[in-house]
Design an enzyme around this catalytic site. Structure first.
Site, short mmCIF file in Angstrom:
data_model
loop_
_atom_site.label_atom_id
_atom_site.label_comp_id
_atom_site.label_asym_id
_atom_site.label_seq_id
_atom_site.Cartn_x
_atom_site.Cartn_y
_atom_site.Cartn_z
N TYR A 1 0.84 -1.20 0.00
CA TYR A 1 0.00 0.00 0.00
C TYR A 1 0.88 1.25 0.00
O TYR A 1 0.67 2.19 -0.79
CB TYR A 1 -0.88 -0.06 1.25
CG TYR A 1 -1.86 1.06 1.43
CD1 TYR A 1 -3.05 1.11 0.71
CD2 TYR A 1 -1.62 2.08 2.36
CE1 TYR A 1 -3.97 2.13 0.91
CE2 TYR A 1 -2.53 3.10 2.57
CZ TYR A 1 -3.71 3.12 1.83
OH TYR A 1 -4.61 4.13 2.04
N LYS B 1 1.15 4.49 -2.60
CA LYS B 1 0.77 5.84 -2.17
C LYS B 1 1.97 6.79 -2.25
O LYS B 1 1.79 7.99 -2.49
CB LYS B 1 0.18 5.79 -0.76
CG LYS B 1 -1.10 4.95 -0.66
CD LYS B 1 -2.22 5.49 -1.53
CE LYS B 1 -3.55 4.78 -1.34
NZ LYS B 1 -4.61 5.28 -2.20
P1 NAD Z 1 -13.21 2.71 1.44
O1 NAD Z 1 -12.65 1.34 1.48
O2 NAD Z 1 -14.24 3.10 2.43
O3 NAD Z 1 -13.78 3.03 -0.03
C1 NAD Z 1 -13.04 2.73 -1.19
C2 NAD Z 1 -13.99 2.44 -2.33
O4 NAD Z 1 -13.20 2.11 -3.48
C3 NAD Z 1 -14.91 1.27 -2.05
O5 NAD Z 1 -16.25 1.62 -2.30
C4 NAD Z 1 -14.43 0.20 -3.02
O6 NAD Z 1 -15.44 -0.68 -3.47
C5 NAD Z 1 -13.84 1.05 -4.15
N1 NAD Z 1 -12.91 0.28 -4.97
C6 NAD Z 1 -11.94 -0.54 -4.54
N2 NAD Z 1 -11.33 -1.12 -5.58
C7 NAD Z 1 -11.91 -0.65 -6.71
C8 NAD Z 1 -11.72 -0.89 -8.09
N3 NAD Z 1 -10.81 -1.77 -8.53
N4 NAD Z 1 -12.52 -0.25 -8.97
C9 NAD Z 1 -13.45 0.62 -8.55
N5 NAD Z 1 -13.68 0.88 -7.24
C10 NAD Z 1 -12.91 0.26 -6.32
O7 NAD Z 1 -11.95 3.68 1.49
P2 NAD Z 1 -11.80 5.19 2.05
O8 NAD Z 1 -11.36 5.10 3.47
O9 NAD Z 1 -12.97 5.99 1.71
O10 NAD Z 1 -10.51 5.65 1.22
C11 NAD Z 1 -10.59 6.30 -0.03
C12 NAD Z 1 -9.18 6.57 -0.51
O11 NAD Z 1 -8.46 7.30 0.48
C13 NAD Z 1 -8.37 5.30 -0.78
O12 NAD Z 1 -7.55 5.50 -1.92
C14 NAD Z 1 -7.51 5.19 0.46
O13 NAD Z 1 -6.33 4.47 0.22
C15 NAD Z 1 -7.26 6.63 0.81
N6 NAD Z 1 -6.97 6.83 2.25
C16 NAD Z 1 -7.92 6.66 3.21
C17 NAD Z 1 -7.58 6.88 4.55
C18 NAD Z 1 -8.59 6.76 5.67
O14 NAD Z 1 -8.23 7.07 6.81
N7 NAD Z 1 -9.81 6.36 5.44
C19 NAD Z 1 -6.28 7.24 4.89
C20 NAD Z 1 -5.34 7.38 3.88
C21 NAD Z 1 -5.69 7.19 2.56
#
Ligand code: NAD
Length: 449
Positions: free
Chosen positions: A355, A359
């Site tokens: 991951y 990133k």
């Molecule tokens: P989440 O898991 O709640 O939502 C991610 C969404 O992406 C899901 O609905 C999933 O079905 C969709 N997805 C996954 N693979 C896919 C694909 N191949 N094609 C289309 N859709 C796909 O995640 P989140 O927490 O809302 O995070 C969103 C973004 O922010 C991500 O890139 C994550 O890495 C990044 N992020 C989140 C956090 C956090 O604290 N939540 C921290 C750092 C980075």
């Protein structure tokens, strides 16, 4: 997910005990619930100061006045909502004393949920070493100030502004001095003239008629971004994996977006997206690469599949989609691209070699792409969330989750809306001075800071 400690703190029975134990009592952060307003600074107590020979003070004052604010003529004893300081004239350590004097006097007067924006000179690498060092010193100052004031919900951010990009400060001031910057603190952004400027001076609200794609938006941060873009008048397409189609359709019907069930890692995804946006809308203006997955294991225990899946979704899919949509002109001139990075990519994280690889790669990717697409007025940036309360962080073990929430200057996790505010700002026409940046939305997380 509810913040357990905040719930205990707010309960009259358990609150005193929690505080007696010396546990954090996070402040209630100010958040906007509506969209952008024309005069966000009306009625705010604003102090603007500058070091000698600075070049951005006039632009700062103008941006605040355009937003309905009337900066104070001189420091007063009253509480301050916004403090802006132009340190662009600081060229020697002696000049930087102006920073000490201004904030020594103002620090205690800044109100809860106040905003501080400091401007420093953006020097090129060949500049005089002393001038370079002095400008960089301002960053250490700003980040430390953020840590001192964060408990009160005060955000402190720094904008390195190139001399020829001073006229691009308006949107930057609106965001970093406005309520939307809630969970963005301790950041140093660069404001440059890399992207060709639009013909008319853009206002934040000029999103009507723009077409946006948000990947991974059936839930979490992506959903919050879709809702925020809709609030600003954009037409939004929410994309998620076919397995989430039902949830996606229900969500889209509720918020007024168009659903698109597609796996972004599929080999035909870039071509299908190009066809979809060209046929339906004639192109795309805002591309938010939000979809991301985790498959956490230590490297010794990680399967090939876990490595490959994360790289395919979090990085390869993005570069492939951009390769087609940016090159074939589907993303229109003046477009905006935002990639979701992560603090894990900046600091590294146990069990996340796959991951964090993806990133971290995105931070270099946007920096490298910015120069290539700037000639068409396209800006591309990354947003690195810290701990945001979503399904992804709800999966963490209790103690790790609790630590993740507290290890930042505001002592609490962020909401999806907080990340959405930063992403939406970067998608506005007004953000035309910001490209190639990675900006964290992490409450000034202590990890990797
Ligand atoms: P989440 O898991 O709640 O939502 C991610 C969404 O992406 C899901 O609905 C999933 O079905 C969709 N997805 C996954 N693979 C896919 C694909 N191949 N094609 C289309 N859709 C796909 O995640 P989140 O927490 O809302 O995070 C969103 C973004 O922010 C991500 O890139 C994550 O890495 C990044 N992020 C989140 C956090 C956090 O604290 N939540 C921290 C750092 C980075």
């Amino acid at each position: 997910m509810a913040d357990f400690l905040s719930t205990l703190n707010r309960n009259p029975l358990t609150g005193p005990l929690v505080r007696a134990l010396g546990l954090p009592n996070p402040v209630t952060l100010a958040r906007a619930d509506g969209g952008y307003v024309a005069t966000p600074f009306a009625g705010k107590r604003i102090l603007v100061q500058a070091a000698a020979h600075s070049y951005a003070e006039t632009a700062l004052l103008q941006a605040l006045r355009n937003g309905g604010g009337e900066p104070l003529a001189a420091p007063t004893e009253a509480k301050l909502d916004i403090v802006a300081f132009d340190a662009s004239g600081c060229a020697t350590p002696d000049d930087a004393r102006a920073l000490y004097e201004a904030f020594h006097a103002a620090a205690r007067k800044i109100a809860v949920n106040g905003r501080v924006l400091i401007v420093a000179a953006l020097c090129d690498a060949a500049a005089d070493p002393l001038a370079l060092a002095t400008a960089r010193g301002v960053e250490g100052f700003a980040r430390s100030l953020g840590k001192e004031l964060g408990r009160k919900g005060i955000t402190v951010n720094l904008a390195y502004v190139a001399r020829d990009a001073v006229d691009r400060l308006e949107g930057v001031v609106r965001f970093f001095c406005g309520v939307q910057t809630t969970y963005v603190s301790g950041q140093a952004v660069t404001v440059r003239s890399t992207a060709t400027a639009p013909a008319a001076l853009p206002l934040n609200a000029a999103m009507a008629g723009k077409v946006a794609l948000v990947t991974g938006s059936a839930r979490g941060i992506g959903l919050a971004v879709a809702e925020r873009l809709l609030q600003e008048g954009a037409q939004v397409v929410c994309l998620d994996v076919p397995a989430m189609e039902q949830e996606l359709q229900q969500t889209c019907a509720r918020i007024g977006a168009l659903p698109l069930a597609l796996d972004i890692a599929g080999a035909d995804a870039p071509a299908r997206l190009a066809d979809y946006f060209r046929e339906r809308f004639g192109g795309l203006d805002i591309l938010i690469h939000n979809a991301g997955i985790t498959r956490d294991r230590t490297i010794a225990n990680m399967s090939e599949q876990q490595w490959d899946q994360v790289l395919a979704v979090n990085f390869r899919a993005i570069s492939e989609i951009d390769r087609v949509l940016l090159q074939d002109g589907t993303v229109r001139d003046g477009g905006r691209v935002v990639c979701l990075s992560s603090i894990s990519g900046i600091a590294g994280n146990f069990g996340q070699t796959n991951y964090a690889y993806t990133k971290a790669a995105l931070t270099a990717y946007v920096a490298a792409q910015a120069g290539r697409v700037g000639g068409r007025g396209i800006c591309i940036n990354a947003v690195a969330p810290g701990f945001i309360e979503t399904a992804m962080t709800a999966k963490m073990p209790f103690m790790m989750r609790e630590m993740g929430r507290r290890l930042n200057s505001v002592q609490q996790g962020g909401q999806p809306r907080d990340a959405a505010e930063l992403i939406t700002f970067l998608a506005t026409p007004a953000a035309y001075g910001i490209t190639g940046n990675t900006i964290r939305v992490c409450g000034q997380g202590l990890i990797g800071a």
